[in-house]
Write a protein that holds these residues in place. Structure first.
Motif, PDB file in Angstrom:
ATOM      1  N   GLU A  73       8.471  12.053 -15.631  1.00 46.92           N
ATOM      2  CA  GLU A  73       6.826  11.415 -15.375  1.00 46.92           C
ATOM      3  C   GLU A  73       5.996  12.503 -15.054  1.00 46.92           C
ATOM      4  OE1 GLU A  73       3.577   9.303 -15.035  1.00 46.92           O
ATOM      5  OE2 GLU A  73       5.371   8.857 -16.299  1.00 46.92           O
ATOM      6  N   ARG A  74       4.857  12.523 -15.752  1.00 49.99           N
ATOM      7  CA  ARG A  74       3.950  13.608 -15.113  1.00 49.99           C
ATOM      8  C   ARG A  74       3.053  13.346 -13.758  1.00 49.99           C
ATOM      9  NH1 ARG A  74       0.424  12.501 -19.059  1.00 49.99           N
ATOM     10  NH2 ARG A  74       1.287  14.068 -20.559  1.00 49.99           N
ATOM     11  N   SER A  75       2.932  11.912 -13.723  1.00 52.44           N
ATOM     12  CA  SER A  75       2.112  11.558 -12.348  1.00 52.44           C
ATOM     13  C   SER A  75       3.228  11.571 -11.260  1.00 52.44           C
ATOM     14  CB  SER A  75       1.551  10.107 -12.527  1.00 52.44           C
ATOM     15  OG  SER A  75       2.532   9.211 -12.606  1.00 52.44           O
ATOM     16  N   ALA A  76       2.642  11.192 -10.189  1.00 54.77           N
ATOM     17  CA  ALA A  76       3.571  11.189  -8.929  1.00 54.77           C
ATOM     18  C   ALA A  76       4.284   9.985  -8.542  1.00 54.77           C
ATOM     19  CB  ALA A  76       2.892  11.858  -7.667  1.00 54.77           C
ATOM     20  N   ASN A  77       3.974   8.957  -9.418  1.00 50.54           N
ATOM     21  CA  ASN A  77       4.622   7.533  -9.260  1.00 50.54           C
ATOM     22  C   ASN A  77       5.076   7.111 -10.563  1.00 50.54           C
ATOM     23  OD1 ASN A  77       3.427   6.957  -6.489  1.00 50.54           O
ATOM     24  ND2 ASN A  77       1.623   7.746  -7.664  1.00 50.54           N
ATOM     25  N   VAL A  78       6.148   6.035 -10.432  1.00 50.34           N
ATOM     26  CA  VAL A  78       6.614   5.572 -11.491  1.00 50.34           C
ATOM     27  C   VAL A  78       6.684   4.174 -11.139  1.00 50.34           C
ATOM     28  CG1 VAL A  78       8.546   7.462 -12.377  1.00 50.34           C
ATOM     29  CG2 VAL A  78       8.902   5.792 -10.511  1.00 50.34           C
ATOM     30  N   SER A  79       6.653   3.166 -12.619  1.00 49.12           N
ATOM     31  CA  SER A  79       6.910   1.841 -12.422  1.00 49.12           C
ATOM     32  C   SER A  79       5.975   1.147 -11.501  1.00 49.12           C
ATOM     33  CB  SER A  79       8.309   1.431 -11.951  1.00 49.12           C
ATOM     34  OG  SER A  79       8.525   0.163 -12.210  1.00 49.12           O
ATOM     35  N   ALA A 121       2.133  -0.971 -10.665  1.00 55.74           N
ATOM     36  CA  ALA A 121       1.329  -2.084 -11.160  1.00 55.74           C
ATOM     37  C   ALA A 121       0.021  -1.531 -11.630  1.00 55.74           C
ATOM     38  CB  ALA A 121       1.179  -3.126 -10.148  1.00 55.74           C
ATOM     39  N   ASN A 122       0.140  -1.077 -12.905  1.00 47.80           N
ATOM     40  CA  ASN A 122      -1.213  -0.377 -13.316  1.00 47.80           C
ATOM     41  C   ASN A 122      -2.573  -1.326 -13.450  1.00 47.80           C
ATOM     42  OD1 ASN A 122      -0.425  -1.507 -15.492  1.00 47.80           O
ATOM     43  ND2 ASN A 122      -0.008   0.424 -16.830  1.00 47.80           N
ATOM     44  N   CYS A 123      -1.973  -2.811 -13.702  1.00 49.02           N
ATOM     45  CA  CYS A 123      -3.281  -3.625 -13.765  1.00 49.02           C
ATOM     46  C   CYS A 123      -3.856  -4.052 -12.623  1.00 49.02           C
ATOM     47  CB  CYS A 123      -2.582  -5.055 -14.325  1.00 49.02           C
ATOM     48  SG  CYS A 123      -1.902  -5.029 -15.938  1.00 49.02           S
ATOM     49  N   GLY A 124      -3.213  -3.474 -11.639  1.00 46.52           N
ATOM     50  CA  GLY A 124      -3.790  -3.883 -10.039  1.00 46.52           C
ATOM     51  C   GLY A 124      -4.868  -2.662  -9.709  1.00 46.52           C
ATOM     52  N   LEU A 125      -4.930  -1.571 -10.650  1.00 48.28           N
ATOM     53  CA  LEU A 125      -5.424  -0.313 -10.050  1.00 48.28           C
ATOM     54  C   LEU A 125      -6.859  -0.816  -9.846  1.00 48.28           C
ATOM     55  CD1 LEU A 125      -4.013   2.487 -12.293  1.00 48.28           C
ATOM     56  CD2 LEU A 125      -3.569   2.025 -10.027  1.00 48.28           C
ATOM     57  N   PRO A 126      -7.553  -1.346 -10.578  1.00 43.37           N
ATOM     58  CA  PRO A 126      -9.099  -1.576 -10.580  1.00 43.37           C
ATOM     59  C   PRO A 126      -9.079  -2.470  -9.141  1.00 43.37           C
ATOM     60  CG  PRO A 126      -8.670  -2.207 -12.534  1.00 43.37           C
ATOM     61  CD  PRO A 126      -7.344  -1.874 -12.041  1.00 43.37           C
ATOM     62  N   TYR A 127      -8.283  -3.193  -8.689  1.00 36.50           N
ATOM     63  CA  TYR A 127      -8.406  -4.200  -7.560  1.00 36.50           C
ATOM     64  C   TYR A 127      -8.175  -3.578  -6.337  1.00 36.50           C
ATOM     65  CZ  TYR A 127      -9.178  -7.782 -11.141  1.00 36.50           C
ATOM     66  OH  TYR A 127      -9.547  -8.345 -12.304  1.00 36.50           O
ATOM     67  N   PRO A 178      -5.824  -4.265  -0.739  1.00 37.17           N
ATOM     68  CA  PRO A 178      -6.129  -2.919   0.217  1.00 37.17           C
ATOM     69  C   PRO A 178      -5.048  -2.024   0.324  1.00 37.17           C
ATOM     70  CG  PRO A 178      -5.495  -5.002   1.282  1.00 37.17           C
ATOM     71  CD  PRO A 178      -5.589  -5.347  -0.093  1.00 37.17           C
ATOM     72  N   GLU A 179      -3.752  -2.402   0.261  1.00 33.65           N
ATOM     73  CA  GLU A 179      -2.768  -1.354   0.398  1.00 33.65           C
ATOM     74  C   GLU A 179      -1.968  -0.516  -0.716  1.00 33.65           C
ATOM     75  OE1 GLU A 179      -1.527  -0.546   3.423  1.00 33.65           O
ATOM     76  OE2 GLU A 179      -3.006  -1.890   4.335  1.00 33.65           O
ATOM     77  N   ARG A 180      -2.258   0.704  -0.831  1.00 35.31           N
ATOM     78  CA  ARG A 180      -1.769   1.377  -1.896  1.00 35.31           C
ATOM     79  C   ARG A 180      -0.176   1.198  -2.343  1.00 35.31           C
ATOM     80  NH1 ARG A 180       0.159   6.656  -3.194  1.00 35.31           N
ATOM     81  NH2 ARG A 180      -0.820   7.883  -4.689  1.00 35.31           N
ATOM     82  N   ASP A 181       0.600   1.179  -1.395  1.00 37.95           N
ATOM     83  CA  ASP A 181       1.902   0.823  -1.554  1.00 37.95           C
ATOM     84  C   ASP A 181       2.191  -0.610  -2.289  1.00 37.95           C
ATOM     85  OD1 ASP A 181       2.344   3.189  -0.353  1.00 37.95           O
ATOM     86  OD2 ASP A 181       3.248   2.126   1.570  1.00 37.95           O
ATOM     87  N   SER A 182       1.050  -1.729  -2.135  1.00 37.74           N
ATOM     88  CA  SER A 182       1.433  -2.798  -2.953  1.00 37.74           C
ATOM     89  C   SER A 182       1.507  -2.574  -4.422  1.00 37.74           C
ATOM     90  CB  SER A 182       0.193  -3.648  -2.502  1.00 37.74           C
ATOM     91  OG  SER A 182       0.355  -4.063  -1.218  1.00 37.74           O
ATOM     92  N   LEU A 183       0.991  -1.442  -4.936  1.00 34.80           N
ATOM     93  CA  LEU A 183       1.204  -1.037  -6.425  1.00 34.80           C
ATOM     94  C   LEU A 183       2.198  -0.431  -6.730  1.00 34.80           C
ATOM     95  CD1 LEU A 183      -2.563   0.654  -6.746  1.00 34.80           C
ATOM     96  CD2 LEU A 183      -2.028  -1.702  -7.141  1.00 34.80           C
ATOM     97  N   LEU A 184       3.098   0.108  -5.873  1.00 34.22           N
ATOM     98  CA  LEU A 184       4.221   0.980  -6.251  1.00 34.22           C
ATOM     99  C   LEU A 184       5.340   0.005  -6.157  1.00 34.22           C
ATOM    100  CD1 LEU A 184       3.416   3.871  -4.047  1.00 34.22           C
ATOM    101  CD2 LEU A 184       2.870   3.418  -6.433  1.00 34.22           C
ATOM    102  N   GLU A 187      -3.101   8.204  -9.081  1.00 33.02           N
ATOM    103  CA  GLU A 187      -3.924   9.270  -8.604  1.00 33.02           C
ATOM    104  C   GLU A 187      -5.508   9.113  -9.006  1.00 33.02           C
ATOM    105  OE1 GLU A 187       0.330  10.555  -8.996  1.00 33.02           O
ATOM    106  OE2 GLU A 187      -0.898   9.147 -10.258  1.00 33.02           O
ATOM    107  N   ASP A 188      -5.519   8.427 -10.319  1.00 29.85           N
ATOM    108  CA  ASP A 188      -6.982   8.441 -10.618  1.00 29.85           C
ATOM    109  C   ASP A 188      -7.525   7.236  -9.615  1.00 29.85           C
ATOM    110  OD1 ASP A 188      -6.642   9.950 -12.946  1.00 29.85           O
ATOM    111  OD2 ASP A 188      -6.324   8.283 -14.221  1.00 29.85           O
ATOM    112  N   ALA A 189      -6.966   6.131  -9.123  1.00 29.31           N
ATOM    113  CA  ALA A 189      -7.587   5.237  -8.128  1.00 29.31           C
ATOM    114  C   ALA A 189      -7.817   6.161  -7.021  1.00 29.31           C
ATOM    115  CB  ALA A 189      -6.398   4.321  -8.049  1.00 29.31           C
ATOM    116  N   ASP A 190      -6.851   6.608  -6.497  1.00 30.82           N
ATOM    117  CA  ASP A 190      -7.262   7.663  -5.405  1.00 30.82           C
ATOM    118  C   ASP A 190      -8.406   8.457  -5.314  1.00 30.82           C
ATOM    119  OD1 ASP A 190      -4.852   6.742  -4.241  1.00 30.82           O
ATOM    120  OD2 ASP A 190      -3.725   8.648  -4.965  1.00 30.82           O
ATOM    121  N   SER A 191      -8.683   9.152  -6.448  1.00 31.84           N
ATOM    122  CA  SER A 191      -9.768   9.815  -6.781  1.00 31.84           C
ATOM    123  C   SER A 191     -11.174   8.991  -6.891  1.00 31.84           C
ATOM    124  CB  SER A 191      -9.694  10.704  -8.138  1.00 31.84           C
ATOM    125  OG  SER A 191     -10.725  11.613  -8.441  1.00 31.84           O
ATOM    126  N   LEU A 192     -11.048   7.877  -7.520  1.00 34.18           N
ATOM    127  CA  LEU A 192     -12.211   7.115  -7.652  1.00 34.18           C
ATOM    128  C   LEU A 192     -12.528   6.451  -6.239  1.00 34.18           C
ATOM    129  CD1 LEU A 192     -11.966   4.809 -10.713  1.00 34.18           C
ATOM    130  CD2 LEU A 192     -14.011   6.025 -10.010  1.00 34.18           C
TER     131      LEU A 192
END
Length: 251
Positions: A36-42, A44-50, A57-63, A138-143
């Protein structure tokens, strides 16, 4: 069929990880490696905008999983921040580069599965390198970092990602201009239904520009194809995606 096949999967988000876990259930003794190219796997990409909007609020909730949890549960060798760079179909090998250390290794395979997903589509306009996209954590972090002191945002694209980002930046109190080349937002739905979307955007303070394209992105503004200039602190390109098929094409 080999008794203990070496299976390598390129891509570790939805498709790739689903394939890996299903194969483990079917093939107990197989060696399964996920690149996997990014630093995370599996995640919740649907939650990235939120997450960008602070609703999650918590980044770890996406992982949802980590390489360690996947190894413990499914005995998967998951290598994040690794990029597959070259496939040798004759030798059945794969060149893999560690994006952290720069080291390159050769991985042998009996079965190779390509599930790299897609890349954001970027319009060929002046200053497009200034635009942000949203596909990964990582894109979400950047935004989040780029918008920390922003007051105005321009989003290009009136599909799911563009609308969700517009909604979330309004939730944070930023002024949002949404640029869409088509005569309506949400192209998959008919115009009558799209009117409800237009009304909802207007009611929530989003300025929508239909039948318009961005022709240039400058440091402090964007220029539309009709010559209008919109001041902005941040530009997002959400006009769609293209299959990430480069590796397969050159193999």
């Amino acid at each position: 069929m080999l008794e203990n096949p070496r299976i390598v999967i390129i891509g570790g988000v939805a498709g790739g990880m689903s394939a890996a876990t299903r194969l483990r259930r079917l093939m107990e003794h197989a060696s399964i490696t996920v690149i996997e190219r990014s630093a995370n796997v599996s995640y919740a990409n649907c939650g990235l905008p939120y997450h960008v909007g602070g609703i999650i609020p918590e980044r770890d909730s996406l992982l949802l999983q980590t390489p360690e949890s996947l190894h413990k549960r499914f005995r998967l060798d998951v290598r994040v921040s690794h990029e597959a760079s070259e496939i040798d179909r004759t030798a059945k090998t794969l060149k893999v580069r560690d994006l952290v250390t720069g080291e390159v290794e050769t991985v042998e395979w009996d079965t190779l599965i390509l599930s790299p997903g897609a890349r954001p589509a970027l319009p060929p306009i002046e200053g497009i390198e200034r635009a942000h996209t949203l596909r990964t954590v990582e894109d979400a972090d950047s935004l989040i970092a780029a918008s920390a002191n922003a007051k105005r945002v321009v989003a290009m694209g009136g599909g799911f990602i563009g609308l969700e980002l517009a909604e979330n930046f309004r939730h944070r109190g930023l002024a949002v201009d949404l640029i869409e080349a088509a005569p309506q937002l949400m192209a998959p739905i008919d115009m009558e239904m799209a009117q409800y979307v237009h009304e909802h955007m207007a009611a929530n303070g989003v300025t929508v520009h239909l039948n318009r394209r961005v022709s240039a992105i400058n440091v402090t503004n964007v220029v539309l194809d009709n010559g209008d200039v919109i001041d902005t602190d941040l530009v997002i390109s959400a006009i769609g995606v293209r299959p990430d098929s480069t590796l397969a094409q050159v193999a």
